[in-house]
Write a protein that holds these residues in place. Structure first.
Motif, PDB file in Angstrom:
ATOM      1  N   HIS A  19      13.668  42.930  78.081  1.00  0.00           N
ATOM      2  CA  HIS A  19      11.937  43.290  78.266  1.00  0.00           C
ATOM      3  C   HIS A  19      11.411  42.190  79.279  1.00  0.00           C
ATOM      4  N   ILE A  20      10.601  41.234  78.853  1.00  0.00           N
ATOM      5  CA  ILE A  20       9.736  40.466  79.838  1.00  0.00           C
ATOM      6  C   ILE A  20      10.686  38.915  79.918  1.00  0.00           C
ATOM      7  N   TYR A  21      11.636  38.709  78.859  1.00  0.00           N
ATOM      8  CA  TYR A  21      12.166  37.500  78.883  1.00  0.00           C
ATOM      9  C   TYR A  21      13.424  37.188  79.565  1.00  0.00           C
ATOM     10  N   TYR A  22      13.748  35.882  79.744  1.00  0.00           N
ATOM     11  CA  TYR A  22      14.791  35.549  80.457  1.00  0.00           C
ATOM     12  C   TYR A  22      15.651  34.438  79.486  1.00  0.00           C
ATOM     13  N   ASP A  23      16.851  34.449  79.768  1.00  0.00           N
ATOM     14  CA  ASP A  23      17.766  33.605  79.016  1.00  0.00           C
ATOM     15  C   ASP A  23      18.088  32.417  79.916  1.00  0.00           C
ATOM     16  N   ILE A  24      18.481  31.307  79.457  1.00  0.00           N
ATOM     17  CA  ILE A  24      18.761  30.204  80.372  1.00  0.00           C
ATOM     18  C   ILE A  24      19.998  29.531  79.793  1.00  0.00           C
ATOM     19  N   ALA A  25      21.070  29.490  80.314  1.00  0.00           N
ATOM     20  CA  ALA A  25      22.383  28.713  79.722  1.00  0.00           C
ATOM     21  C   ALA A  25      22.598  28.990  78.431  1.00  0.00           C
ATOM     22  N   HIS A  28      18.434  32.047  74.422  1.00  0.00           N
ATOM     23  CA  HIS A  28      17.861  33.305  74.597  1.00  0.00           C
ATOM     24  C   HIS A  28      16.377  33.399  74.571  1.00  0.00           C
ATOM     25  N   ARG A  29      15.670  34.014  75.283  1.00  0.00           N
ATOM     26  CA  ARG A  29      14.132  34.352  75.216  1.00  0.00           C
ATOM     27  C   ARG A  29      13.549  32.847  75.556  1.00  0.00           C
ATOM     28  N   VAL A  30      13.887  31.963  76.473  1.00  0.00           N
ATOM     29  CA  VAL A  30      13.257  30.868  76.320  1.00  0.00           C
ATOM     30  C   VAL A  30      12.352  30.753  77.678  1.00  0.00           C
ATOM     31  N   ALA A  31      12.347  31.706  78.638  1.00  0.00           N
ATOM     32  CA  ALA A  31      11.230  32.136  79.399  1.00  0.00           C
ATOM     33  C   ALA A  31      11.043  33.305  79.581  1.00  0.00           C
ATOM     34  N   TRP A  32       9.674  33.715  80.160  1.00  0.00           N
ATOM     35  CA  TRP A  32       9.112  34.943  80.282  1.00  0.00           C
ATOM     36  C   TRP A  32       8.171  35.101  81.708  1.00  0.00           C
ATOM     37  N   SER A  33       8.179  36.351  81.872  1.00  0.00           N
ATOM     38  CA  SER A  33       7.059  36.599  83.058  1.00  0.00           C
ATOM     39  C   SER A  33       6.713  37.925  82.766  1.00  0.00           C
ATOM     40  N   TYR A  34       5.245  38.124  83.044  1.00  0.00           N
ATOM     41  CA  TYR A  34       4.743  39.384  82.767  1.00  0.00           C
ATOM     42  C   TYR A  34       4.491  40.123  84.234  1.00  0.00           C
ATOM     43  N   GLU A  35       5.172  41.127  84.457  1.00  0.00           N
ATOM     44  CA  GLU A  35       5.180  41.629  86.031  1.00  0.00           C
ATOM     45  C   GLU A  35       3.846  42.286  86.198  1.00  0.00           C
ATOM     46  N   ASP A  36       3.173  42.919  85.065  1.00  0.00           N
ATOM     47  CA  ASP A  36       1.891  43.490  85.471  1.00  0.00           C
ATOM     48  C   ASP A  36       1.105  43.158  84.341  1.00  0.00           C
ATOM     49  N   ALA A  37       0.436  42.057  84.073  1.00  0.00           N
ATOM     50  CA  ALA A  37      -0.277  41.254  82.837  1.00  0.00           C
ATOM     51  C   ALA A  37      -1.597  42.117  82.793  1.00  0.00           C
ATOM     52  N   THR A  39      -5.715  42.767  82.581  1.00  0.00           N
ATOM     53  CA  THR A  39      -6.806  42.343  83.344  1.00  0.00           C
ATOM     54  C   THR A  39      -7.332  40.823  82.891  1.00  0.00           C
ATOM     55  N   GLU A  40      -6.994  40.428  81.740  1.00  0.00           N
ATOM     56  CA  GLU A  40      -7.770  39.133  81.363  1.00  0.00           C
ATOM     57  C   GLU A  40      -6.738  38.118  81.852  1.00  0.00           C
ATOM     58  N   VAL A  41      -5.427  38.344  82.042  1.00  0.00           N
ATOM     59  CA  VAL A  41      -4.593  37.233  82.512  1.00  0.00           C
ATOM     60  C   VAL A  41      -3.810  37.598  83.766  1.00  0.00           C
ATOM     61  N   ARG A  42      -4.485  38.497  84.562  1.00  0.00           N
ATOM     62  CA  ARG A  42      -3.742  39.311  85.802  1.00  0.00           C
ATOM     63  C   ARG A  42      -3.299  38.005  86.601  1.00  0.00           C
ATOM     64  N   ARG A  43      -3.893  36.856  86.743  1.00  0.00           N
ATOM     65  CA  ARG A  43      -3.426  35.973  87.583  1.00  0.00           C
ATOM     66  C   ARG A  43      -2.083  35.282  87.454  1.00  0.00           C
ATOM     67  N   VAL A  44      -1.373  35.427  86.106  1.00  0.00           N
ATOM     68  CA  VAL A  44      -0.152  35.068  85.767  1.00  0.00           C
ATOM     69  C   VAL A  44       0.850  36.100  86.026  1.00  0.00           C
ATOM     70  N   SER A  45       0.543  37.123  86.599  1.00  0.00           N
ATOM     71  CA  SER A  45       1.523  38.221  86.913  1.00  0.00           C
ATOM     72  C   SER A  45       2.505  37.971  87.819  1.00  0.00           C
TER      73      SER A  45
END
Length: 92
Positions: A19-25, A28-37, A39-45
Motif C-alpha cells: 500500500h503506502i508503506y516502504y520496507d528498509i533493510a 517492514h512498514r518503517v516509512a510511508w508516503s501518501y501519493e494523493d493525501a 486536502t488537509e495534508v495535501r502538502r505532504v503528498s
C-alpha cells in the motif's frame, strides 16, 4: 515528524512494501508516503516519512530522534496490530 522528498533519500534504501508503506533493510512498514493525501495534508503528498522508533534515520549526519515529551502512539496496521486489536479499542 519530518517528511522528505524521495530524491533526498539514499538511492536503493526504500523497498516498496504494501500500500503506502516502504520496507528498509528487512524492517517492514518503517516509512510511508501518501501519493494523493487528503486536502488537509495535501502538502505532504509524495513526501516520505519514517517511524523514528522503528528505524534509525539520519539527516546530514545527525540522527533524528523524537522530541522531548513526544511519543509514538501504536495504532492501525502500520503499528503491527491485528484487525481484532483495532476493533477492540474502546470496547469493554
Amino acid at each position: 515528524m519530518a517528511y522528505f522528498p524521495p530524491g533526498d533519500i539514499t538511492a536503493g534504501v526504500l523497498e516498496p512494501g504494501e500500500h503506502i508503506y516502504y520496507d528498509i533493510a528487512g524492517a517492514h512498514r518503517v516509512a510511508w508516503s501518501y501519493e494523493d493525501a487528503w486536502t488537509e495534508v495535501r502538502r505532504v503528498s509524495g513526501l516520505v516519512s519514517f517511524e523514528p522508533d522503528e528505524i534509525e534515520v539520519q539527516l546530514d549526519g545527525v540522527r533524528l530522534r523524537l522530541e522531548p515529551g513526544q511519543n509514538v502512539v501504536s495504532h492501525g496496521v502500520d503499528r503491527n496490530l491485528t484487525l481484532d486489536e483495532t476493533t477492540a479499542v474502546g470496547q469493554p
